[in-house]
Motif scaffolding. Structure first.
Motif, mmCIF file in Angstrom:
data_model
loop_
_atom_site.group_PDB
_atom_site.id
_atom_site.type_symbol
_atom_site.label_atom_id
_atom_site.label_comp_id
_atom_site.label_asym_id
_atom_site.label_seq_id
_atom_site.Cartn_x
_atom_site.Cartn_y
_atom_site.Cartn_z
ATOM 1 N N LEU A 1 22.290 35.790 45.300
ATOM 2 C CA LEU A 1 23.616 35.131 45.104
ATOM 3 C C LEU A 1 23.458 33.988 44.082
ATOM 4 C CD1 LEU A 1 25.271 35.772 48.533
ATOM 5 C CD2 LEU A 1 25.667 36.894 46.533
ATOM 6 N N THR A 2 22.580 33.273 44.430
ATOM 7 C CA THR A 2 22.135 32.191 43.355
ATOM 8 C C THR A 2 22.088 32.674 41.849
ATOM 9 O OG1 THR A 2 20.943 30.784 44.910
ATOM 10 C CG2 THR A 2 20.695 30.253 42.768
ATOM 11 N N ALA A 3 21.639 33.798 41.824
ATOM 12 C CA ALA A 3 21.477 34.173 40.304
ATOM 13 C C ALA A 3 22.790 34.552 39.645
ATOM 14 C CB ALA A 3 20.600 35.465 40.459
ATOM 15 N N THR A 4 23.819 34.613 40.339
ATOM 16 C CA THR A 4 24.945 34.974 39.670
ATOM 17 C C THR A 4 25.488 33.913 38.791
ATOM 18 O OG1 THR A 4 26.271 33.898 41.358
ATOM 19 C CG2 THR A 4 26.176 36.296 41.622
ATOM 20 N N TYR A 5 24.812 32.867 38.469
ATOM 21 C CA TYR A 5 25.085 31.824 37.593
ATOM 22 C C TYR A 5 24.958 32.210 36.308
ATOM 23 C CZ TYR A 5 19.960 30.956 37.108
ATOM 24 O OH TYR A 5 18.665 31.349 36.874
ATOM 25 N N CYS A 6 23.830 33.099 36.017
ATOM 26 C CA CYS A 6 23.934 33.516 34.524
ATOM 27 C C CYS A 6 25.234 34.187 33.995
ATOM 28 C CB CYS A 6 22.469 34.621 34.632
ATOM 29 S SG CYS A 6 22.915 36.225 35.185
ATOM 30 N N VAL A 7 25.740 34.862 34.824
ATOM 31 C CA VAL A 7 27.083 35.601 34.437
ATOM 32 C C VAL A 7 28.175 34.710 34.235
ATOM 33 C CG1 VAL A 7 28.873 37.222 35.115
ATOM 34 C CG2 VAL A 7 26.742 37.926 35.898
ATOM 35 N N ILE A 8 28.172 33.218 34.931
ATOM 36 C CA ILE A 8 28.920 32.191 34.520
ATOM 37 C C ILE A 8 28.849 31.466 33.286
ATOM 38 C CG2 ILE A 8 29.936 30.246 35.354
ATOM 39 C CD1 ILE A 8 28.916 31.157 38.174
ATOM 40 N N VAL A 9 27.406 31.676 32.706
ATOM 41 C CA VAL A 9 27.016 30.918 31.649
ATOM 42 C C VAL A 9 28.084 31.174 30.414
ATOM 43 C CG1 VAL A 9 25.119 30.455 29.857
ATOM 44 C CG2 VAL A 9 24.775 30.253 32.469
ATOM 45 N N PRO A 10 28.097 32.366 30.083
ATOM 46 C CA PRO A 10 29.105 32.585 28.800
ATOM 47 C C PRO A 10 30.255 31.864 28.915
ATOM 48 C CG PRO A 10 27.594 34.531 29.627
ATOM 49 C CD PRO A 10 27.558 33.532 30.611
ATOM 50 N N PHE A 11 30.900 32.081 30.102
ATOM 51 C CA PHE A 11 32.114 31.649 30.035
ATOM 52 C C PHE A 11 32.427 29.920 30.179
ATOM 53 C CE2 PHE A 11 32.245 35.705 32.099
ATOM 54 C CZ PHE A 11 33.416 36.322 31.621
ATOM 55 N N LEU A 12 31.141 29.362 30.536
ATOM 56 C CA LEU A 12 31.095 27.814 30.385
ATOM 57 C C LEU A 12 30.655 27.499 29.116
ATOM 58 C CD1 LEU A 12 29.353 26.755 33.499
ATOM 59 C CD2 LEU A 12 31.483 26.261 33.072
#
Length: 294
Positions: free
Chosen positions: A99-110
């Motif tokens: 679940l921590t690994a979901t940050y990589c999907v957030i990166v493009p939006f940030l």
């Protein structure tokens, strides 16, 4: 960019993920005897001293911009680790890792918010697949989300912010200085907030001190030095996909050493989350190239 430097950057990031993968099981057992924020306070303080003392002359000459960058990195790191570690208290190391690994999907939006570069259709597809995977891993039979899973998912946002802050900072300031600064800031925040969460333990077993020492030296000081160095020679998008290997290593180590049992549903959720990472960061170019050659 020089191919040797690019290779060095990727090697540093993969090395960091392997060490981080081991931290989930070590930290899980340590939390049985030492409260969350006290573990983090000791861990970040030790890492700050370990990396800061050798470069003390450089730290005395930092400017306001470097201090601000280090403070932002440290704030994001503090928030991410606090949420992740409190989440780990109430879930398994494998779930916590994936679940921590979901940050990589957030990166493009940030990255869109900071650079005005809009995510493409692949990023949107990845977000949808990731949400489906998170649902399989996190939702129970009555469609409720456990506290541990919810906290872990929230930590992903701050890990994504940390990647963005780090990528912007390493373009202007020395890696060692930024790494030491972020640990010092995160440590100060932990010491300030730890007394409000739990009293300091009256006694800490020797095994817990050894675990904290490993977390401090290898999984914090060495890992973040590797990450910051790796990001200096690697783009944010490539960095984020390589850093997700932490979830793979974390789950494998949890299954082998923590004897975690994975259900078919959780395994399917892990597979979807990992697929989302691949879609977001590679846009499945390797499949399209293969199809074009056939």
């Amino acid at each position: 960019m020089d191919s040797k430097k690019a290779l060095l950057g990727r090697a540093c990031l993969i090395g960091a993920t392997l060490l981080w993968g081991s931290s989930f099981v070590v930290l899980k057992t340590t939390l049985d005897t030492v409260p969350t924020l006290w573990v983090l306070a000791i861990r970040f303080t030790g890492a700050a001293l370990l990396l800061g003392l050798p470069i003390l002359p450089q730290l005395r000459r930092i400017d306001r911009g470097c201090l601000k960058s280090g403070a932002l990195m440290g704030l994001a790191l503090y928030a991410a680790y606090t949420l992740q570690t409190f989440g780990l208290e109430q879930t398994t190391p494998g779930k916590n890792a994936f679940l921590t690994a979901t940050y990589c999907v957030i990166v493009p939006f940030l990255h869109w918010a900071f650079s005005r570069r809009r995510p493409d259709g692949w990023n949107l597809l990845a977000a949808g697949v990731c949400l489906a995977g998170m649902a399989l891993v996190s939702l129970s039979g009555d469609f409720s989300v456990g506290a541990g899973e919810a906290l872990t998912m929230c930590c992903g946002l701050f890990y994504a912010l940390h990647i963005i802050f780090t990528s912007r900072a390493v373009e202007r300031y020395p890696v060692g200085v930024l790494t030491a600064l972020q640990f010092a800031v995160a440590a100060a925040l932990c010491w300030l907030t730890a007394p409000f969460s739990a009293p300091f333990p009256q006694s800490i077993p020797g095994s817990s001190w050894l675990s904290i020492a490993y977390l401090c030296v290898m999984c914090t000081g060495v890992c973040y030095l590797l990450q910051t160095t790796g990001q200096k020679y690697t783009s944010p998008q490539t960095s984020s996909i390589l850093l997700t290997l932490e979830s793979v290593f974390g789950t494998l180590i949890s299954v082998v050493f923590y004897h975690e049992q994975l259900t078919v549903r959780e395994f399917a959720g892990f597979a979807l989350i990992f697929a989302a990472v691949l879609i977001s960061e590679t846009k499945l170019e390797f499949l399209r190239r293969k199809r074009a050659l056939t």
